[in-house]
Enzyme design. Structure first.
Site, PDB file in Angstrom:
ATOM      1  N   ASP A   1       0.879  -1.157   0.000  1.00  0.00           N
ATOM      2  CA  ASP A   1       0.000   0.000   0.000  1.00  0.00           C
ATOM      3  C   ASP A   1       0.926   1.219   0.000  1.00  0.00           C
ATOM      4  O   ASP A   1       2.117   1.098   0.281  1.00  0.00           O
ATOM      5  CB  ASP A   1      -0.889  -0.030   1.244  1.00  0.00           C
ATOM      6  CG  ASP A   1      -1.774   1.195   1.367  1.00  0.00           C
ATOM      7  OD1 ASP A   1      -2.302   1.658   0.342  1.00  0.00           O
ATOM      8  OD2 ASP A   1      -1.929   1.699   2.491  1.00  0.00           O
ATOM      9  N   LEU A   2       0.395   2.395  -0.283  1.00  0.00           N
ATOM     10  CA  LEU A   2       1.228   3.602  -0.311  1.00  0.00           C
ATOM     11  C   LEU A   2       1.124   4.405   0.983  1.00  0.00           C
ATOM     12  O   LEU A   2       2.079   4.508   1.741  1.00  0.00           O
ATOM     13  CB  LEU A   2       0.833   4.473  -1.510  1.00  0.00           C
ATOM     14  CG  LEU A   2       1.548   5.821  -1.641  1.00  0.00           C
ATOM     15  CD1 LEU A   2       3.062   5.649  -1.717  1.00  0.00           C
ATOM     16  CD2 LEU A   2       1.027   6.590  -2.857  1.00  0.00           C
ATOM     17  N   ASP A   3      -0.049   4.959   1.224  1.00  0.00           N
ATOM     18  CA  ASP A   3      -0.232   5.829   2.387  1.00  0.00           C
ATOM     19  C   ASP A   3      -0.137   5.038   3.683  1.00  0.00           C
ATOM     20  O   ASP A   3      -0.896   4.094   3.900  1.00  0.00           O
ATOM     21  CB  ASP A   3      -1.588   6.539   2.320  1.00  0.00           C
ATOM     22  CG  ASP A   3      -1.678   7.491   1.136  1.00  0.00           C
ATOM     23  OD1 ASP A   3      -0.625   7.981   0.705  1.00  0.00           O
ATOM     24  OD2 ASP A   3      -2.794   7.734   0.655  1.00  0.00           O
TER      25      ASP A   3
ATOM     26  N   THR B   1       1.124  10.195   3.946  1.00  0.00           N
ATOM     27  CA  THR B   1       0.402  11.343   3.414  1.00  0.00           C
ATOM     28  C   THR B   1      -0.958  11.487   4.097  1.00  0.00           C
ATOM     29  O   THR B   1      -1.771  12.303   3.682  1.00  0.00           O
ATOM     30  CB  THR B   1       0.192  11.212   1.889  1.00  0.00           C
ATOM     31  OG1 THR B   1      -0.504   9.995   1.629  1.00  0.00           O
ATOM     32  CG2 THR B   1       1.516  11.210   1.157  1.00  0.00           C
TER      33      THR B   1
ATOM     34  N   LYS C   1      -9.250   5.639   5.975  1.00  0.00           N
ATOM     35  CA  LYS C   1      -7.979   5.034   5.572  1.00  0.00           C
ATOM     36  C   LYS C   1      -8.221   3.840   4.649  1.00  0.00           C
ATOM     37  O   LYS C   1      -9.001   2.946   4.966  1.00  0.00           O
ATOM     38  CB  LYS C   1      -7.182   4.582   6.797  1.00  0.00           C
ATOM     39  CG  LYS C   1      -6.443   5.712   7.489  1.00  0.00           C
ATOM     40  CD  LYS C   1      -5.487   5.176   8.532  1.00  0.00           C
ATOM     41  CE  LYS C   1      -4.615   6.268   9.111  1.00  0.00           C
ATOM     42  NZ  LYS C   1      -3.649   5.727  10.098  1.00  0.00           N
TER      43      LYS C   1
ATOM     44  N   SER D   1      -2.555   1.039  -4.500  1.00  0.00           N
ATOM     45  CA  SER D   1      -2.949   2.222  -3.738  1.00  0.00           C
ATOM     46  C   SER D   1      -4.340   2.707  -4.103  1.00  0.00           C
ATOM     47  O   SER D   1      -4.696   2.792  -5.277  1.00  0.00           O
ATOM     48  CB  SER D   1      -1.946   3.357  -3.976  1.00  0.00           C
ATOM     49  OG  SER D   1      -2.382   4.547  -3.376  1.00  0.00           O
ATOM     50  N   ALA D   2      -5.114   3.053  -3.073  1.00  0.00           N
ATOM     51  CA  ALA D   2      -6.452   3.608  -3.292  1.00  0.00           C
ATOM     52  C   ALA D   2      -6.385   5.044  -3.797  1.00  0.00           C
ATOM     53  O   ALA D   2      -7.390   5.609  -4.210  1.00  0.00           O
ATOM     54  CB  ALA D   2      -7.262   3.556  -1.992  1.00  0.00           C
TER      55      ALA D   2
ATOM     56  N   LYS E   1     -10.925  -1.040  -2.010  1.00  0.00           N
ATOM     57  CA  LYS E   1     -10.725  -1.895  -0.843  1.00  0.00           C
ATOM     58  C   LYS E   1     -11.939  -1.742   0.088  1.00  0.00           C
ATOM     59  O   LYS E   1     -12.484  -0.651   0.180  1.00  0.00           O
ATOM     60  CB  LYS E   1      -9.448  -1.476  -0.101  1.00  0.00           C
ATOM     61  CG  LYS E   1      -8.187  -1.548  -0.964  1.00  0.00           C
ATOM     62  CD  LYS E   1      -7.001  -0.890  -0.269  1.00  0.00           C
ATOM     63  CE  LYS E   1      -5.788  -0.819  -1.177  1.00  0.00           C
ATOM     64  NZ  LYS E   1      -4.640  -0.118  -0.573  1.00  0.00           N
TER      65      LYS E   1
ATOM     66  N   GLU F   1      -0.151  -3.556   4.413  1.00  0.00           N
ATOM     67  CA  GLU F   1      -1.174  -2.525   4.589  1.00  0.00           C
ATOM     68  C   GLU F   1      -1.133  -1.937   5.989  1.00  0.00           C
ATOM     69  O   GLU F   1      -0.616  -2.557   6.920  1.00  0.00           O
ATOM     70  CB  GLU F   1      -2.567  -3.150   4.374  1.00  0.00           C
ATOM     71  CG  GLU F   1      -3.051  -3.118   2.947  1.00  0.00           C
ATOM     72  CD  GLU F   1      -3.617  -1.764   2.553  1.00  0.00           C
ATOM     73  OE1 GLU F   1      -3.645  -0.854   3.417  1.00  0.00           O
ATOM     74  OE2 GLU F   1      -4.029  -1.612   1.388  1.00  0.00           O
ATOM     75  N   ASP F   2      -1.714  -0.750   6.144  1.00  0.00           N
ATOM     76  CA  ASP F   2      -1.842  -0.149   7.470  1.00  0.00           C
ATOM     77  C   ASP F   2      -3.297   0.110   7.833  1.00  0.00           C
ATOM     78  O   ASP F   2      -3.584   0.744   8.846  1.00  0.00           O
ATOM     79  CB  ASP F   2      -1.056   1.169   7.553  1.00  0.00           C
ATOM     80  CG  ASP F   2      -1.754   2.305   6.815  1.00  0.00           C
ATOM     81  OD1 ASP F   2      -2.274   2.058   5.694  1.00  0.00           O
ATOM     82  OD2 ASP F   2      -1.779   3.422   7.349  1.00  0.00           O
TER      83      ASP F   2
END
Length: 225
Positions: A11-13, A19, A47, A118-119, A149, A173-174
């Protein structure tokens, strides 16, 4: 037949960079423009959720779901995104979260393929600003999928681009919606955060600084049947 771990999909964020604060500030500004209260606690519910689904949650919070047409909602989402893009202009490689550069380097050395799921619709731009886009073999963002997601579509799409089977991948993922997406895709799920928040995850690290390929591989191998 024993499956080998061939790919890691990030995942990105909250996993590669944080961010989340910029998203929070942009959503808060929009919500307040609409007369809707917006707190950090409520922001946690957004999130890993797509932009339009996040907007729907905010409008529902203010009881204003029916106040806007689909076209008007698109404009509101674009307004939020323009604000967010202004905020992230100053992102640099120094904003990569602790341990992530080293973890990526270790994976590359081992010949593990790297993917991003990434979403965010701005994933390519953020990865460019971080200076690591070229290290990834596949990037899938919200523009390329129909379902956000926790639907597994985005992780399955990344795996397909990487030419690997789901059980040859791990996802990182977070957010609980992201972990659910990984598991529904049939992949091994690594979560970043408090362990009690991720009962479905196969392995949980309290922070990105703890990411360890050796630890992941050990648990991944134990889960093989």
């Amino acid at each position: 037949m024993v499956k080998l771990l061939r790919a890691v999909i990030f995942d990105l964020d909250g996993v590669i960079t944080d961010t989340a604060e910029y998203h929070y500030l942009a959503w808060k500004a929009l919500a307040e423009d609409l007369g809707i209260s917006f707190t950090r606690e409520f922001n946690e519910e957004l999130k890993g959720v797509s932009r339009m689904d996040s907007l729907e949650k905010i409008l529902a919070r203010g009881g204003k779901q029916q106040d806007f047409s689909n076209e008007e909602k698109e404009k509101l989402a674009d307004q939020k995104n323009r604000h967010y893009l202004t905020l992230i202009k100053n992102i640099t490689p120094s904003d990569i979260l602790p341990g992530v550069k080293e973890f990526i380097s270790d994976l590359k050395t081992r010949g593990i393929k790297l993917g991003l799921a990434s979403a965010s619709k701005n994933a390519f731009q953020v990865m460019e600003l971080l200076g690591i886009k070229d290290q990834f073999d596949a990037i899938v963002d919200a523009r390329e999928i129909k379902k956000g997601k926790p639907d597994p579509e985005i992780f399955l799409a990344a795996g397909k681009l990487l030419h690997v089977e789901p059980d040859e991948c791990i996802g990182i993922e977070d957010a609980s919606a992201g972990v659910e997406s990984i598991k529904r895709a049939g992949m091994f799920a690594v979560a970043i955060g408090a362990k009690e928040n991720f009962p479905e995850a196969d392995l949980v690290f309290s922070s990105t600084a703890e990411l360890s390929f050796e630890n992941i591989l050990e648990i991944y191998n134990k889960n093989l049947t």
